[in-house]
Enzyme design. Structure first.
Site, PDB file in Angstrom:
ATOM      1  CG  HIS A   1       7.954   9.503  31.119  1.00  0.00           C
ATOM      2  ND1 HIS A   1       8.461   8.229  30.964  1.00  0.00           N
ATOM      3  CD2 HIS A   1       6.613   9.381  31.002  1.00  0.00           C
ATOM      4  CE1 HIS A   1       7.465   7.377  30.756  1.00  0.00           C
ATOM      5  NE2 HIS A   1       6.335   8.053  30.764  1.00  0.00           N
TER       6      HIS A   1
ATOM      7  CD  GLU B   1       4.868   6.054  24.442  1.00  0.00           C
ATOM      8  OE1 GLU B   1       5.305   4.900  24.515  1.00  0.00           O
ATOM      9  OE2 GLU B   1       5.164   6.946  25.282  1.00  0.00           O
TER      10      GLU B   1
ATOM     11  CG  HIS C   1       8.599   2.266  31.942  1.00  0.00           C
ATOM     12  ND1 HIS C   1       7.263   2.141  32.251  1.00  0.00           N
ATOM     13  CD2 HIS C   1       8.640   2.979  30.781  1.00  0.00           C
ATOM     14  CE1 HIS C   1       6.529   2.737  31.327  1.00  0.00           C
ATOM     15  NE2 HIS C   1       7.348   3.246  30.421  1.00  0.00           N
TER      16      HIS C   1
ATOM     17  CG  HIS D   1       6.959   0.418  25.693  1.00  0.00           C
ATOM     18  ND1 HIS D   1       7.036  -0.115  26.958  1.00  0.00           N
ATOM     19  CD2 HIS D   1       7.036   1.771  25.844  1.00  0.00           C
ATOM     20  CE1 HIS D   1       7.144   0.867  27.838  1.00  0.00           C
ATOM     21  NE2 HIS D   1       7.164   2.017  27.188  1.00  0.00           N
TER      22      HIS D   1
ATOM     23  CG  ASP E   1       7.623   9.910  27.540  1.00  0.00           C
ATOM     24  OD1 ASP E   1       7.098  10.996  27.852  1.00  0.00           O
ATOM     25  OD2 ASP E   1       6.974   8.923  27.153  1.00  0.00           O
TER      26      ASP E   1
ATOM     27  CG  ASP F   1       3.577   8.682  32.485  1.00  0.00           C
ATOM     28  OD1 ASP F   1       3.512   9.483  31.538  1.00  0.00           O
ATOM     29  OD2 ASP F   1       3.821   7.467  32.343  1.00  0.00           O
TER      30      ASP F   1
ATOM     31  NE  ARG G   1      -2.558  -1.285  31.359  1.00  0.00           N
ATOM     32  CZ  ARG G   1      -1.879  -0.239  31.809  1.00  0.00           C
ATOM     33  NH1 ARG G   1      -1.124  -0.361  32.883  1.00  0.00           N
ATOM     34  NH2 ARG G   1      -1.932   0.933  31.190  1.00  0.00           N
TER      35      ARG G   1
ATOM     36  CG  HIS H   1       1.492  10.163  27.712  1.00  0.00           C
ATOM     37  ND1 HIS H   1       2.009   9.176  26.893  1.00  0.00           N
ATOM     38  CD2 HIS H   1       2.319  10.212  28.790  1.00  0.00           C
ATOM     39  CE1 HIS H   1       3.075   8.654  27.456  1.00  0.00           C
ATOM     40  NE2 HIS H   1       3.285   9.262  28.615  1.00  0.00           N
TER      41      HIS H   1
ATOM     42  CD  GLU I   1       9.554   5.602  28.220  1.00  0.00           C
ATOM     43  OE1 GLU I   1       8.812   6.507  27.808  1.00  0.00           O
ATOM     44  OE2 GLU I   1       9.259   4.385  28.131  1.00  0.00           O
TER      45      GLU I   1
ATOM     46  CG  HIS J   1       8.367   7.393  23.810  1.00  0.00           C
ATOM     47  ND1 HIS J   1       8.253   6.513  24.873  1.00  0.00           N
ATOM     48  CD2 HIS J   1       8.588   6.619  22.715  1.00  0.00           C
ATOM     49  CE1 HIS J   1       8.412   5.278  24.432  1.00  0.00           C
ATOM     50  NE2 HIS J   1       8.615   5.322  23.126  1.00  0.00           N
TER      51      HIS J   1
ATOM     52  CE1 TYR K   1       3.446   0.964  29.262  1.00  0.00           C
ATOM     53  CE2 TYR K   1       1.256  -0.002  29.412  1.00  0.00           C
ATOM     54  CZ  TYR K   1       2.157   0.831  28.775  1.00  0.00           C
ATOM     55  OH  TYR K   1       1.773   1.527  27.662  1.00  0.00           O
TER      56      TYR K   1
END
Length: 284
Positions: free
Chosen positions: A182, A261, A108, A68, A179, A229, A42, A231, A145, A216, A71
């Site tokens: 997603h 995840e 992403h 990854h 994913d 989104d 982040r 999870h 993704e 994912h 974000y």
């Protein structure tokens, strides 16, 4: 630790070092493959690696490793500073990924925010294609993704990958990370009979065989088409457990790592999710 078919693993914390912390946690939860952050997910800081940790991870050729990207990355941002930082951040992830022997860097696909779709895709062609050209032949690949579906996202349904790949000229270092949460949130009903097969068939028809590189596996707290989104642990959400078995039977997923995840206080729920997926894999 690696399965001869689909290694099942997780995104792992790296407190104590990418290898020392990440591989220790992988062993605790029974992960056969891992995904890590190489920077604050982040933030925009681009930390240097620790050569000794990098070498330990690179030496573990029995454990497929993925990175990854943070974000905040948004290739479609109309803000010039955000775009520049996004490119620099993904370049950092690719360089660090190569240093640790990663097979791919997940990013992403982004949002157009306040500009038009065409404007956003034009800048992706201008700025991301040169980034792909920098990647050495032996990787890591850049894995797109698709998103869950909110806020002018550039790619949510698997069919949206078509224009994205076109803008990036189907570069050989370009791949896809699929994913499940997603896709479900974007409107692919994976819980319906044949839903996983239909979605993966559509993905392959859109980008071609061999472009899907990573799965994912995440259940969803919200219903199909929600655009949210969020999870959930495997079998505890709106997708349910049976569709995850279908992931292991599609020809496009043969040999691909399947990574969770999922939420919960580590490590118990993650170990359970991995055990569930291994059971689904091994009883087919």
């Amino acid at each position: 630790m690696t399965s001869p078919h689909n290694p099942v693993g997780a995104h792992v914390p790296v407190a104590g070092g990418l290898a020392s912390g990440g591989l220790k946690y992988a062993a605790e939860i029974g992960a056969e493959a891992i995904q890590v952050f190489v920077a604050n997910p982040r933030g925009w800081a681009l930390p240097e690696g620790r050569p000794a940790e990098d070498e330990k991870l690179r030496a573990r050729t029995d454990v497929p490793v993925y990175v990854h990207a943070p974000y905040l990355v948004n290739f479609g941002s109309p803000n010039a500073e955000t775009l520049a930082k996004s490119i620099a951040t993904v370049r950092h992830s690719l360089v660090r990924g190569r240093a640790i022997g990663a097979r791919g860097v997940v990013v992403h696909t982004g949002s157009s925010v306040t500009q038009t779709y065409d404007e956003a895709m034009a800048q992706i062609h201008e700025h991301v294609l040169p980034l792909l050209e920098e990647i050495p032949e032996d990787g890591p690949d850049l894995l797109l993704e698709p998103m869950a579906g909110q806020n002018n996202m550039l790619c949510t349904k698997v069919q949206d990958l078509g224009p994205y790949f076109d803008r990036l000229e189907h570069h050989p270092k370009l791949g896809v990370c699929f994913d499940t949460c997603h896709a479900f949130a974007a409107g692919h009903d994976l819980a319906a009979p044949g839903g996983v097969k239909d979605t993966l068939d559509a993905l392959v028809a859109t980008v071609g065989e061999g472009r899907l590189k990573l799965i994912h596996a995440n259940d969803s707290k919200d219903p199909c088409g929600s655009g949210r989104d969020r999870h959930e642990n495997i079998g505890a959400g709106m997708i349910g457990e049976p569709p995850f078995a279908d992931l292991f039977t599609h020809p496009a997923t043969t040999g691909l790592p399947v990574l969770i995840e999922t939420p919960g206080r580590a490590p118990a729920p993650h170990a359970k999710d991995i055990k569930t997926l291994k059971t689904l894999r091994d009883t087919l």
